[in-house]
Design an enzyme around this catalytic site. Sequence first.
Site, PDB file in Angstrom:
ATOM      1  N   ASN A  90     -14.600   0.214  -6.268  1.00  0.00           N
ATOM      2  CA  ASN A  90     -15.726   1.016  -5.780  1.00  0.00           C
ATOM      3  C   ASN A  90     -16.475   1.736  -6.891  1.00  0.00           C
ATOM      4  O   ASN A  90     -16.908   2.863  -6.716  1.00  0.00           O
ATOM      5  CB  ASN A  90     -15.213   2.048  -4.777  1.00  0.00           C
ATOM      6  CG  ASN A  90     -14.410   1.430  -3.673  1.00  0.00           C
ATOM      7  OD1 ASN A  90     -14.905   0.641  -2.875  1.00  0.00           O
ATOM      8  ND2 ASN A  90     -13.140   1.769  -3.616  1.00  0.00           N
ATOM      9  N   ASN A 109      -8.262  -4.017  22.033  1.00  0.00           N
ATOM     10  CA  ASN A 109      -8.765  -3.105  23.061  1.00  0.00           C
ATOM     11  C   ASN A 109      -7.980  -1.796  23.149  1.00  0.00           C
ATOM     12  O   ASN A 109      -7.691  -1.281  24.225  1.00  0.00           O
ATOM     13  CB  ASN A 109      -8.765  -3.802  24.434  1.00  0.00           C
ATOM     14  CG  ASN A 109      -9.708  -4.988  24.461  1.00  0.00           C
ATOM     15  OD1 ASN A 109     -10.828  -4.903  23.963  1.00  0.00           O
ATOM     16  ND2 ASN A 109      -9.236  -6.106  25.012  1.00  0.00           N
ATOM     17  N   HIS A 142      -3.484   5.821   3.971  1.00  0.00           N
ATOM     18  CA  HIS A 142      -4.388   4.722   3.646  1.00  0.00           C
ATOM     19  C   HIS A 142      -3.924   3.402   4.241  1.00  0.00           C
ATOM     20  O   HIS A 142      -4.704   2.649   4.837  1.00  0.00           O
ATOM     21  CB  HIS A 142      -4.485   4.630   2.120  1.00  0.00           C
ATOM     22  CG  HIS A 142      -5.431   3.611   1.616  1.00  0.00           C
ATOM     23  ND1 HIS A 142      -5.038   2.352   1.216  1.00  0.00           N
ATOM     24  CD2 HIS A 142      -6.759   3.649   1.416  1.00  0.00           C
ATOM     25  CE1 HIS A 142      -6.078   1.662   0.795  1.00  0.00           C
ATOM     26  NE2 HIS A 142      -7.138   2.429   0.907  1.00  0.00           N
ATOM     27  N   SER A 192     -11.490  -1.095   0.117  1.00  0.00           N
ATOM     28  CA  SER A 192     -10.195  -1.095   0.805  1.00  0.00           C
ATOM     29  C   SER A 192     -10.338  -1.457   2.269  1.00  0.00           C
ATOM     30  O   SER A 192      -9.428  -2.017   2.866  1.00  0.00           O
ATOM     31  CB  SER A 192      -9.560   0.293   0.725  1.00  0.00           C
ATOM     32  OG  SER A 192      -8.998   0.526  -0.517  1.00  0.00           O
ATOM     33  N   ASP A 210       0.845  -1.181   0.000  1.00  0.00           N
ATOM     34  CA  ASP A 210       0.000   0.000   0.000  1.00  0.00           C
ATOM     35  C   ASP A 210       0.888   1.241   0.000  1.00  0.00           C
ATOM     36  O   ASP A 210       1.957   1.229  -0.619  1.00  0.00           O
ATOM     37  CB  ASP A 210      -0.923  -0.058   1.229  1.00  0.00           C
ATOM     38  CG  ASP A 210      -2.242   0.653   1.027  1.00  0.00           C
ATOM     39  OD1 ASP A 210      -2.225   1.884   0.875  1.00  0.00           O
ATOM     40  OD2 ASP A 210      -3.295  -0.012   1.027  1.00  0.00           O
TER      41      ASP A 210
END
Length: 798
Positions: A315, A224, A211, A389, A151
């Site tokens: 998309n 957590n 990203h 993504s 990425d």
Amino acid sequence: MLVRRPLLPFPLIAAAVFAAVLTTSPGTSAAPAGDVEVIVELAGRPLAYDPGPRARTRLDREQRRFVTALHATLPGAVVRWRYRIVANGVAVVAPRTALPRMRTLPGVRRVVPGTAYRAASGPDAATIHARDLPTVPLATDGTGIKIGVIDDGVDQTHPFFDPSGYTMPAGFPKGQLDFTTAKVIVARAFPPPRPAWRYASRPFDPEESGHATHVAGIAAGNANTLAEGSRISGIAPRAYIGNYKALTVPTDADVGLDGNAPEIVAAIEAAVADGMDVINLSIGEPEIAPQHDVVALALDAAAAAGVVPVVAAGNDFSEFGQGSLASPGSSASAITVGATTSGGSPGIASFSSAGPTPLSLRLKPDVVAPGSSILSSQPGGWGTLSGTSMATPHVSGAVALLLQRHPDWSPEQVKAALTVTARPVGPGASRADPTRAGAGLVDVAAADLPLLRPTPTSVSFGLVAAGAAVHRDVRLDDAGGGAGPWSVSFEQADVPAGARLAVPDQASVPGILPLDLTAGKTEGALSGVIVLRRNGVARRIAIWARVAVPHLVVATAPVLRRTGTYAGNTSGRPARVVAYRYPEVPDGGIVTSALRGPEQAFRIVVRRPVANLGVAITWRAPGVRVEPRLVEGRDENRLTGYAALPLDLNPYVDEFEQPTLAAGAIAPAPGTYAVVFDSPSRSGAGAFRFRFWVDDTTPPTASLAAPAVRVGQSLRIRVRDAGAGVDPRSLEATLDGRSVVARLVGSEVRISTVGTPPGRRRLRLQVGDYQETRNMENVARILPNTRVLTASVVVRPS
């Protein structure tokens, strides 16, 4: 538009949804003019398919022989990357004029232009039942599994990746060690040749990266962790992260960081060599011919080497409809992921791209996962993003959980477990079609015990002629506890009149499940899911076909034999075709969806490999609304992908996504094509002229006619393009950095000097041709068909 940046809806730069996509960017490198980066594939098989010591020796000998010949023949050529596992070849930077000689060197199978990629667009474990695995506490989910994120660079300092309590695994860290921790155990960057951007060579870009940090957090953020008042966890919170920054250079089009195919393949190669168990690619671009898609092929090889590739679907559905699925999600071996909403009754996200893949006609996506409004890490804080993504790292995390419990599972077994156990999306008759949902919503708990394993995991019959009968077999293997008889049914989503998919009432595991498709005379999609049931358990195999009844008539159409300008007229001709596909643009989509006017077709015969071909309408008579499409053969169902549509596909120009009367193909395979001129209605038919070209990789020429003019007179620049022709929309001019008006008049560009003070000025003119409107992330260079002229001019007092 389809994914081609960190995947977002079209323009993958969508405003409301951010996803990651693959793409190329202006300014990606400062390589000398005329230099290109290419991948040279050699004849032998990569080690993923032939891993023995003899094969390794053979491959090394083959590469040494090629490199020796390369340096002897082309002394200026530079080898940047070597591929041994997922491909057999090297990435080379060399003058464009040297490529014909390079193809003749020993062992060369083919020379592939670089393709550019961009990033595509947290964690929802409940919707995918990731916390329902038995005996695995959250604090240990994913322990020991390594997820490589290819990425735009992960911020290893983010608290979601706090390394406290981790132990560095043996053999790590790797890469640029200053950017690694005991959680982020690899940090590598894959910049293009001679990058101009100062952070291109760093694994994390302090100005542009973002990203990847969000994606990595979804897959493997620590359990957590406090985020905006809530405690959140990645899907596999104890997994390690490998940071492979292959998108490295900012874009002028503001679509995030970009990367080229050579760098993407190098990142895949490194992730496999480093020992990653899973690689996540939330990136994408428009599909090209599958035999030319080196990134998708590298993912197939990565799977063969034992690494599970998980890839975003894209998309683009709202703008491009069916057939909008992105590459490298088109990879046959990858797990391709679409997006859903979250919650108790999730639905398909409106932006999530749909299959089939536009050129290879594979049934994708494979599965879906939550990808809407996901909270995850971003450099300097937290953010909520949407896109495929975000869905993709949900599945990468799910894979990590399964591999933790089943370390002996192969990538094929992991993919089969996730697809066959997926849950339907939507109730009853409203269930999502497999071209949107694949087999369905990932169910990690069910995938832990799949019972049976189908091969293939989904079935695409492709385009089926009316009246034809087609047979396919699916092999059913026992995955543990699944042996014996299962009932079989076909739950159809769409079936055109007269078509029928015959399946047996029962199948045995292990055994063969026969599928017999009989097409009727009515065109349309046949899709649905084969469901196998036993003792209240259901297992699913997605099915797709299209009964194709071509209406286009091109047998007697004239043949375009050479580059040049031609005339046409659609008046008085038959109107046989209304819709073209794939992609199949919906009403309200990015270009005209229904063309009900008469058509005129011209044939094009490609006899050798070429970089591109295309047409552009340069004149239409008053009232004429003719526009072009390009199809393979004589079938309106075989558009040449996004490049066949009349809009500007180049994200590096201001006209990106705007309508333009051009259509074409990138790296078309040899064969027959038809360019069709059509209109929305009969009233829009009429006369037009168009430019046709083949294999145009050269920008226009530009020369200053005179270095001095008086105030108010126009500067004149002579321009010429022997290929696609000069595109007047491409003109951009400045004087001393100030934008000025430029017009194309015949073979001259005229630039106004009205309001320019007298004196010596710096002129900059950018001019492109019509092929530049077809170029996207899968061409060798950024703006290869654009010329930039800079000159000193004198503006004299009037």
